[in-house]
Design an enzyme around this catalytic site. Structure first.
Site, PDB file in Angstrom:
ATOM      1  N   MET A  95      -8.626  -9.975  12.367  1.00  0.00           N
ATOM      2  CA  MET A  95      -9.642 -11.034  12.497  1.00  0.00           C
ATOM      3  C   MET A  95     -10.278 -11.034  13.891  1.00  0.00           C
ATOM      4  O   MET A  95     -10.573 -12.098  14.434  1.00  0.00           O
ATOM      5  CB  MET A  95      -8.996 -12.415  12.218  1.00  0.00           C
ATOM      6  CG  MET A  95      -8.358 -12.527  10.859  1.00  0.00           C
ATOM      7  SD  MET A  95      -7.359 -14.014  10.647  1.00  0.00           S
ATOM      8  CE  MET A  95      -5.898 -13.641  11.599  1.00  0.00           C
ATOM      9  N   ASP A 126      -6.606 -13.973  -3.694  1.00  0.00           N
ATOM     10  CA  ASP A 126      -7.432 -14.095  -2.491  1.00  0.00           C
ATOM     11  C   ASP A 126      -8.556 -13.070  -2.471  1.00  0.00           C
ATOM     12  O   ASP A 126      -8.577 -12.132  -3.268  1.00  0.00           O
ATOM     13  CB  ASP A 126      -6.560 -13.941  -1.236  1.00  0.00           C
ATOM     14  CG  ASP A 126      -5.850 -15.241  -0.889  1.00  0.00           C
ATOM     15  OD1 ASP A 126      -6.168 -16.275  -1.501  1.00  0.00           O
ATOM     16  OD2 ASP A 126      -4.970 -15.207  -0.009  1.00  0.00           O
ATOM     17  N   LYS A 172     -11.979 -17.319   0.387  1.00  0.00           N
ATOM     18  CA  LYS A 172     -12.968 -18.038   1.188  1.00  0.00           C
ATOM     19  C   LYS A 172     -13.990 -17.029   1.679  1.00  0.00           C
ATOM     20  O   LYS A 172     -13.693 -16.193   2.512  1.00  0.00           O
ATOM     21  CB  LYS A 172     -12.301 -18.711   2.385  1.00  0.00           C
ATOM     22  CG  LYS A 172     -11.223 -19.695   2.020  1.00  0.00           C
ATOM     23  CD  LYS A 172     -10.586 -20.279   3.268  1.00  0.00           C
ATOM     24  CE  LYS A 172      -9.444 -21.207   2.911  1.00  0.00           C
ATOM     25  NZ  LYS A 172      -8.273 -20.509   2.367  1.00  0.00           N
TER      26      LYS A 172
HETATM   27  C1  LIG Z   1      -6.409 -13.410   7.111  1.00  0.00           C
HETATM   28  S1  LIG Z   1      -5.991 -11.801   7.633  1.00  0.00           S
HETATM   29  C2  LIG Z   1      -4.942 -11.322   6.320  1.00  0.00           C
HETATM   30  C3  LIG Z   1      -4.020 -10.183   6.690  1.00  0.00           C
HETATM   31  C4  LIG Z   1      -3.132  -9.746   5.554  1.00  0.00           C
HETATM   32  N1  LIG Z   1      -2.161 -10.765   5.223  1.00  0.00           N
HETATM   33  C5  LIG Z   1      -2.423  -8.434   5.861  1.00  0.00           C
HETATM   34  O1  LIG Z   1      -1.181  -8.418   5.965  1.00  0.00           O
HETATM   35  O2  LIG Z   1      -3.083  -7.419   5.974  1.00  0.00           O
HETATM   36  C6  LIG Z   1      -7.469 -10.934   7.293  1.00  0.00           C
HETATM   37  C7  LIG Z   1      -7.726  -9.824   8.286  1.00  0.00           C
HETATM   38  O3  LIG Z   1      -6.916  -8.697   7.982  1.00  0.00           O
HETATM   39  C8  LIG Z   1      -7.614  -7.525   8.285  1.00  0.00           C
HETATM   40  N2  LIG Z   1      -7.760  -6.739   7.047  1.00  0.00           N
HETATM   41  C9  LIG Z   1      -7.371  -7.073   5.822  1.00  0.00           C
HETATM   42  N3  LIG Z   1      -7.595  -6.071   4.942  1.00  0.00           N
HETATM   43  C10 LIG Z   1      -8.150  -5.078   5.650  1.00  0.00           C
HETATM   44  C11 LIG Z   1      -8.597  -3.754   5.342  1.00  0.00           C
HETATM   45  N4  LIG Z   1      -8.513  -3.267   4.089  1.00  0.00           N
HETATM   46  N5  LIG Z   1      -9.096  -3.001   6.336  1.00  0.00           N
HETATM   47  C12 LIG Z   1      -9.170  -3.463   7.595  1.00  0.00           C
HETATM   48  N6  LIG Z   1      -8.755  -4.686   7.955  1.00  0.00           N
HETATM   49  C13 LIG Z   1      -8.255  -5.491   7.003  1.00  0.00           C
HETATM   50  C14 LIG Z   1      -8.962  -7.903   8.874  1.00  0.00           C
HETATM   51  O4  LIG Z   1      -8.815  -7.968  10.279  1.00  0.00           O
HETATM   52  C15 LIG Z   1      -9.132  -9.292   8.292  1.00  0.00           C
HETATM   53  O5  LIG Z   1      -9.993 -10.081   9.094  1.00  0.00           O
END
Ligand SMILES: C[S@@+](CC[C@H](N)C(=O)[O-])C[C@H]1O[C@@H](n2cnc3c(N)ncnc32)[C@H](O)[C@@H]1O
Length: 265
Positions: free
Chosen positions: A177, A41, A63
């Site tokens: 998100m 991803d 995406k």
């Molecule tokens: C579709 S979700 C996936 C979450 C992922 N499965 C997790 O457990 O962290 C994507 C969201 O996770 C958050 N996110 C993911 N990686 C991040 C990071 N390194 N720093 C801040 N927010 C992050 C953001 O809010 C982003 O829009």
């Protein structure tokens, strides 16, 4: 090692962790090392792909604008096809596969198709990003409960109730998100009872060298919207105040200063 993986078709649903490649589990790393194919991803650390063998096929499934992206249906079909060919596959997902990662849907599909699989948890960004920003999600003096929340709009009907429940719920909210909806989120939380001076931190690219944290309150954070980028984790609650003392990771001076109203006490 991950036994039998070299000969039996299997899908590993692996949490890559939040961004810092060292935060993957040893088990997740072993899955990467033994896989014939890796479907990965957008938000995973690309450094993790260096652990794959030279013969491993790497398929990007993220995406994002400007990239070829796969629908969930296409990913499911591909996983089935590759498993039918007897391949060992790692499905590498950002953070934890079971937290806003659609890992549940992929596991259901594998189960329904009789495909052998294993799920390897990862550290979710909702926990890791605040940790790297010096914000403990719970603390004896500030918070005894925490919720992991999606900031993506619900249907009109349930939307008000959703934010009303959250406004009156856990002490700390970790909102995934939520950047595009931040103004509305803050308004709803105030409308349904959170004090307008509740501290807020928005952590961009948490745990990576690009990490940047912007702070404010439910009332004031929207004035900084132009500086807020995705992906970001939004943390709301009094625990954000502790960043004043334990902001251990961010060394640069680019971070925003806390407001005077956010001092401890
Ligand atoms: C579709 S979700 C996936 C979450 C992922 N499965 C997790 O457990 O962290 C994507 C969201 O996770 C958050 N996110 C993911 N990686 C991040 C990071 N390194 N720093 C801040 N927010 C992050 C953001 O809010 C982003 O829009």
């Amino acid at each position: 090692m991950i036994e039998g993986s070299e000969t039996v078709a299997k899908v590993y649903l692996v949490g890559a962790g939040p961004g810092d490649s060292d935060l993957i589990t040893i088990k997740g790393l072993k899955a990467i090392q033994c896989s014939d194919v890796i479907l990965y991803d957008r938000l995973i650390s690309k450094e993790l792909l260096d652990y794959a063998s030279d013969y491993t096929e790497l398929i990007y499934c993220g995406k994002s604008p400007g990239h070829h992206s796969f629908s969930q249906e296409k990913i499911n079909t591909l996983l089935c096809e590759l498993a039918t060919q007897g391949k060992v596959i790692t499905r590498l997902k950002g953070g934890d596969p079971f937290i806003f990662g659609r890992g549940g849907e992929e596991a259901e599909m594998l189960e329904q198709n009789g495909i052998y699989y294993e799920i390897i948890p990862g550290i979710t960004s909702g926990s890791a990003a605040p940790t790297y920003a010096g914000i403990p999600l719970t603390h004896r003096d500030y918070s005894s409960s925490v919720s992991f929340v999606s900031g993506v709009s619900k249907s009109d009907e349930s939307y008000e109730k959703y934010w009303e429940n959250l406004a009156q719920g856990s002490d700390t909210l970790c909102i995934y998100m939520g950047v595009r909806n931040l103004t509305d989120i803050c308004e709803k939380l105030i409308q349904y009872g959170r004090p307008s001076n509740t501290p807020v931190a928005v952590i961009h690219w948490g745990t990576t060298e690009k990490q940047q944290t912007i702070t404010g309150t439910l009332e004031s954070i929207v004035k900084k919207l132009s500086a807020i980028k995705t992906p970001s984790m939004i943390i709301i609650g009094n625990v954000v105040r502790l960043r004043n003392q334990i902001n251990w990771f961010e060394q640069s001076s680019t971070e925003q200063e806390l407001n005077p109203e956010m001092t401890l006490g």
